[in-house]
Design a protein around this motif. Sequence first.
Motif, PDB file in Angstrom:
ATOM      1  N   GLN A 107      -9.779   5.234  -0.630  1.00 17.45           N
ATOM      2  CA  GLN A 107     -10.449   6.060   0.365  1.00 17.45           C
ATOM      3  C   GLN A 107     -10.963   7.332  -0.302  1.00 17.45           C
ATOM      4  N   ARG A 108     -12.057   7.845   0.244  1.00 22.99           N
ATOM      5  CA  ARG A 108     -12.643   9.082  -0.269  1.00 22.99           C
ATOM      6  C   ARG A 108     -12.921  10.024   0.903  1.00 22.99           C
ATOM      7  N   ASN A 109     -12.241  11.154   0.908  1.00 20.56           N
ATOM      8  CA  ASN A 109     -12.450  12.218   1.897  1.00 20.56           C
ATOM      9  C   ASN A 109     -12.105  11.813   3.329  1.00 20.56           C
ATOM     10  N   TYR A 110     -11.226  10.824   3.498  1.00 20.26           N
ATOM     11  CA  TYR A 110     -10.672  10.518   4.817  1.00 20.26           C
ATOM     12  C   TYR A 110      -9.263  11.103   4.974  1.00 20.26           C
ATOM     13  N   ALA A 111      -8.717  11.668   3.922  1.00 23.00           N
ATOM     14  CA  ALA A 111      -7.402  12.339   3.933  1.00 23.00           C
ATOM     15  C   ALA A 111      -6.220  11.386   4.007  1.00 23.00           C
ATOM     16  N   GLY A 112      -6.478  10.079   4.010  1.00 22.17           N
ATOM     17  CA  GLY A 112      -5.372   9.125   4.055  1.00 22.17           C
ATOM     18  C   GLY A 112      -5.866   7.704   4.171  1.00 22.17           C
ATOM     19  N   LEU A 113      -4.978   6.739   3.884  1.00 27.12           N
ATOM     20  CA  LEU A 113      -5.308   5.320   3.964  1.00 27.12           C
ATOM     21  C   LEU A 113      -5.079   4.808   5.387  1.00 27.12           C
ATOM     22  N   GLU A 114      -5.915   3.861   5.819  1.00 23.98           N
ATOM     23  CA  GLU A 114      -5.818   3.336   7.180  1.00 23.98           C
ATOM     24  C   GLU A 114      -5.338   1.891   7.184  1.00 23.98           C
ATOM     25  N   THR A 115      -4.468   1.572   8.139  1.00 19.16           N
ATOM     26  CA  THR A 115      -4.097   0.202   8.466  1.00 19.16           C
ATOM     27  C   THR A 115      -4.669  -0.102   9.845  1.00 19.16           C
ATOM     28  N   ARG A 116      -5.341  -1.263   9.968  1.00 24.90           N
ATOM     29  CA  ARG A 116      -6.019  -1.576  11.239  1.00 24.90           C
ATOM     30  C   ARG A 116      -5.790  -3.049  11.602  1.00 24.90           C
ATOM     31  N   GLY A 117      -5.451  -3.282  12.869  1.00 24.74           N
ATOM     32  CA  GLY A 117      -5.339  -4.630  13.400  1.00 24.74           C
ATOM     33  C   GLY A 117      -6.526  -4.942  14.294  1.00 24.74           C
ATOM     34  N   TRP A 118      -7.022  -6.179  14.189  1.00 21.99           N
ATOM     35  CA  TRP A 118      -8.231  -6.587  14.887  1.00 21.99           C
ATOM     36  C   TRP A 118      -7.975  -7.858  15.703  1.00 21.99           C
ATOM     37  N   LEU A 119      -8.640  -7.966  16.859  1.00 18.97           N
ATOM     38  CA  LEU A 119      -8.591  -9.176  17.676  1.00 18.97           C
ATOM     39  C   LEU A 119      -9.991  -9.445  18.222  1.00 18.97           C
ATOM     40  N   ARG A 120     -10.455 -10.685  18.075  1.00 21.73           N
ATOM     41  CA  ARG A 120     -11.804 -11.056  18.520  1.00 21.73           C
ATOM     42  C   ARG A 120     -11.745 -12.308  19.389  1.00 21.73           C
ATOM     43  N   VAL A 121     -12.504 -12.293  20.502  1.00 22.49           N
ATOM     44  CA  VAL A 121     -12.664 -13.463  21.351  1.00 22.49           C
ATOM     45  C   VAL A 121     -14.148 -13.791  21.449  1.00 22.49           C
ATOM     46  N   THR A 122     -14.467 -15.064  21.330  1.00 18.86           N
ATOM     47  CA  THR A 122     -15.844 -15.543  21.431  1.00 18.86           C
ATOM     48  C   THR A 122     -15.918 -16.591  22.530  1.00 18.86           C
ATOM     49  N   VAL A 123     -16.808 -16.353  23.502  1.00 16.39           N
ATOM     50  CA  VAL A 123     -16.910 -17.243  24.665  1.00 16.39           C
ATOM     51  C   VAL A 123     -18.384 -17.642  24.864  1.00 16.39           C
ATOM     52  N   PRO A 124     -18.724 -18.923  24.709  1.00 10.53           N
ATOM     53  CA  PRO A 124     -20.066 -19.370  25.067  1.00 10.53           C
ATOM     54  C   PRO A 124     -20.214 -19.393  26.593  1.00 10.53           C
ATOM     55  N   ILE A 125     -21.071 -18.551  27.138  1.00 12.30           N
ATOM     56  CA  ILE A 125     -21.285 -18.512  28.585  1.00 12.30           C
ATOM     57  C   ILE A 125     -22.206 -19.641  29.023  1.00 12.30           C
TER      58      ILE A 125
END
Length: 284
Positions: free
Chosen positions: A249-267
């Motif tokens: 990381q550069r100039n964010y002041a710290g490292l990030e941990t991130r969790g993601w969830l995605r749903v895909t629905v054909p309408i």
Amino acid sequence: MQATKVTAVAASIFGLAAAPATAGSSAQPGQTVGQAPGAPLPVGLYFIDTSSFGSRDIAPRGTDSNVNLPSFIWATPADIVGGRLQFVVLQPITASSTRGAAYQSGFGQTLLAAQVAWKLGHDLNFSYLLGAYLPSDTKIVIQNPVLHQRFAITYNGDGWNLTGNVLYGTFFDTRSATGTYYPDFLNLDLTATKHFGKWEVGPVAFGSTDLPTGDPSYARQGQVAVGALVGYNFGPVNLQAYVTRDVIQRNYAGLETRGWLRVTVPIYQDKDAPPAASPVIRKF
């Protein structure tokens, strides 16, 4: 097209979001990993929502943020030089707590975009997206309009999704009404997943950087993150989850941990529409 393949391809589209105001990228870094945006969608209307929660290690108190990216994608039957024309409307919603302060939330920048996706043959695909983030009145997100472009290439043969997606943003005005400086940005999202029946697993990574500016007082930000993804196709609904962690990381002041969830629905899907054609290449 079978439901399994439809929802896998539908996961090709993008969740675009407004980032916190201290960052230069309107397109949330890492939002398209696990997708295959180079490949055209079957004709139809799709709903895709990518939601994530991240915490950045900043002493003595970290910065947390949630970004939710509901979007509608219309894959039209229109043919543009052999590619499928697709339209995107997205309204991000974000909430954040900076260094332990109370949470603030609001709507991010609405995205309006058009994309053309081509099948190049031999399971290779390429797409180009052109759109704009509209101005926002929410103080915790970027407020100025942004011209946005994407260049994605996807290999989707033999159950693989090998994708590189370059996201480039240009601000119409680099200063907000409150004086915040917004640099142009460049993101790269990378995916290397494999399908095993209804399951999907594999590594993902992304990087982001502010581009050089004419403001010597601005500290350019950037990051590189890696992670892993797992997905399951319920037919027709497709779910994906992944976790990423900054390694640089550069100039964010710290490292990030991130969790993601995605749903895909054909309408809606037009079962009778022909698949996207490959461009005609003449030999001379």
